[in-house]
Write a protein that holds these residues in place. Structure first.
Motif, PDB file in Angstrom:
ATOM      1  N   GLY A  93       7.383  -3.720  -9.378  1.00  0.00           N
ATOM      2  CA  GLY A  93       8.209  -3.949  -8.201  1.00  0.00           C
ATOM      3  C   GLY A  93       8.003  -5.323  -7.606  1.00  0.00           C
ATOM      4  O   GLY A  93       7.404  -6.203  -8.220  1.00  0.00           O
ATOM      5  N   PRO A  94       8.509  -5.496  -6.390  1.00  0.00           N
ATOM      6  CA  PRO A  94       8.468  -6.818  -5.756  1.00  0.00           C
ATOM      7  C   PRO A  94       7.034  -7.260  -5.446  1.00  0.00           C
ATOM      8  O   PRO A  94       6.137  -6.438  -5.305  1.00  0.00           O
ATOM      9  CB  PRO A  94       9.272  -6.629  -4.471  1.00  0.00           C
ATOM     10  N   VAL A  95       6.866  -8.563  -5.339  1.00  0.00           N
ATOM     11  CA  VAL A  95       5.565  -9.119  -4.962  1.00  0.00           C
ATOM     12  C   VAL A  95       5.471  -9.136  -3.438  1.00  0.00           C
ATOM     13  O   VAL A  95       6.491  -9.089  -2.741  1.00  0.00           O
ATOM     14  CB  VAL A  95       5.351 -10.536  -5.547  1.00  0.00           C
ATOM     15  N   PRO A  96       4.262  -9.221  -2.910  1.00  0.00           N
ATOM     16  CA  PRO A  96       4.105  -9.238  -1.449  1.00  0.00           C
ATOM     17  C   PRO A  96       4.677 -10.505  -0.811  1.00  0.00           C
ATOM     18  O   PRO A  96       4.769 -11.554  -1.453  1.00  0.00           O
ATOM     19  CB  PRO A  96       2.579  -9.207  -1.261  1.00  0.00           C
ATOM     20  N   ASP A  97       5.016 -10.380   0.457  1.00  0.00           N
ATOM     21  CA  ASP A  97       5.320 -11.559   1.262  1.00  0.00           C
ATOM     22  C   ASP A  97       4.022 -12.272   1.618  1.00  0.00           C
ATOM     23  O   ASP A  97       4.009 -13.486   1.813  1.00  0.00           O
ATOM     24  CB  ASP A  97       6.024 -11.165   2.570  1.00  0.00           C
ATOM     25  N   PHE A  98       2.930 -11.485   1.718  1.00  0.00           N
ATOM     26  CA  PHE A  98       1.624 -12.028   2.089  1.00  0.00           C
ATOM     27  C   PHE A  98       0.542 -11.082   1.590  1.00  0.00           C
ATOM     28  O   PHE A  98       0.724  -9.867   1.591  1.00  0.00           O
ATOM     29  CB  PHE A  98       1.510 -12.168   3.617  1.00  0.00           C
ATOM     30  N   GLY A  99      -0.583 -11.645   1.201  1.00  0.00           N
ATOM     31  CA  GLY A  99      -1.728 -10.846   0.782  1.00  0.00           C
ATOM     32  C   GLY A  99      -3.012 -11.313   1.438  1.00  0.00           C
ATOM     33  O   GLY A  99      -3.199 -12.513   1.668  1.00  0.00           O
ATOM     34  N   LEU A 100      -3.889 -10.371   1.721  1.00  0.00           N
ATOM     35  CA  LEU A 100      -5.225 -10.659   2.227  1.00  0.00           C
ATOM     36  C   LEU A 100      -6.202 -10.143   1.180  1.00  0.00           C
ATOM     37  O   LEU A 100      -6.186  -8.949   0.854  1.00  0.00           O
ATOM     38  CB  LEU A 100      -5.457  -9.962   3.576  1.00  0.00           C
ATOM     39  N   TYR A 101      -7.038 -11.034   0.661  1.00  0.00           N
ATOM     40  CA  TYR A 101      -7.920 -10.700  -0.455  1.00  0.00           C
ATOM     41  C   TYR A 101      -9.373 -10.870  -0.048  1.00  0.00           C
ATOM     42  O   TYR A 101      -9.728 -11.804   0.670  1.00  0.00           O
ATOM     43  CB  TYR A 101      -7.532 -11.538  -1.683  1.00  0.00           C
ATOM     44  N   LEU A 102     -10.181  -9.927  -0.506  1.00  0.00           N
ATOM     45  CA  LEU A 102     -11.555  -9.778  -0.050  1.00  0.00           C
ATOM     46  C   LEU A 102     -12.487  -9.898  -1.246  1.00  0.00           C
ATOM     47  O   LEU A 102     -12.389  -9.102  -2.176  1.00  0.00           O
ATOM     48  CB  LEU A 102     -11.733  -8.400   0.600  1.00  0.00           C
TER      49      LEU A 102
END
Length: 145
Positions: A28-37
């Motif tokens: 599916g679609p990719v994120p508009d924004f991601g937070l990675y830890l």
């Protein structure tokens, strides 16, 4: 944009996808924004595959974030993006402990009592989410204001 495949609906109706970077990327679609830890090593391993706007938090596996104040700001900003209808995700290596901790904090920001946030996250995201006692305490003490 519509919600990402696999996104959970927070108590306030906003949606966030939690996942593990070591797993194949969802369809599916990719994120508009991601937070990675994660650590620098995790970042180096996955950075070039993240082709959308994103931020990283230095957060070692099974531990707590290196910079609490910065992490709180990033989690609040992620919640704001989700409330605005952006397609957002949060992810760590496995998608359970650190990701679950952030999802539980997002549930608190979305109106859930901190005492119920870990159970909610385990029901809606992963049964082992928020893996360690110190992660559970971090959620319980997450500043709402």
């Amino acid at each position: 944009m519509s919600a990402l495949d696999g996104a959970v609906r927070l108590p306030d109706g906003s949606r966030v996808r939690g996942r593990g970077l070591r797993n194949p990327a969802p369809a599916g679609p990719v994120p508009d924004f991601g937070l990675y830890l994660g650590s620098g090593r995790l970042r180096r391993r996955h950075e070039e595959t993240l082709r959308w706007p994103h931020e990283w938090i230095e957060w070692p596996d099974f531990l707590l974030p290196r910079d609490t104040a910065l992490t709180v700001r990033h989690i609040r900003a992620l919640h704001g993006r989700a409330q605005a209808g952006e397609a957002v995700e949060v992810a760590c290596g496995g998608g359970v402990g650190r990701t679950g901790t952030v999802l539980a904090c997002l549930a608190v920001l979305a109106g859930l009592d901190p005492a119920d946030a870990v159970a909610w996250t385990r029901e809606h995201h992963h049964p082992r989410a928020v893996e360690t006692p110190w992660q559970r305490r971090w959620v319980a003490r997450f500043p709402v204001t």
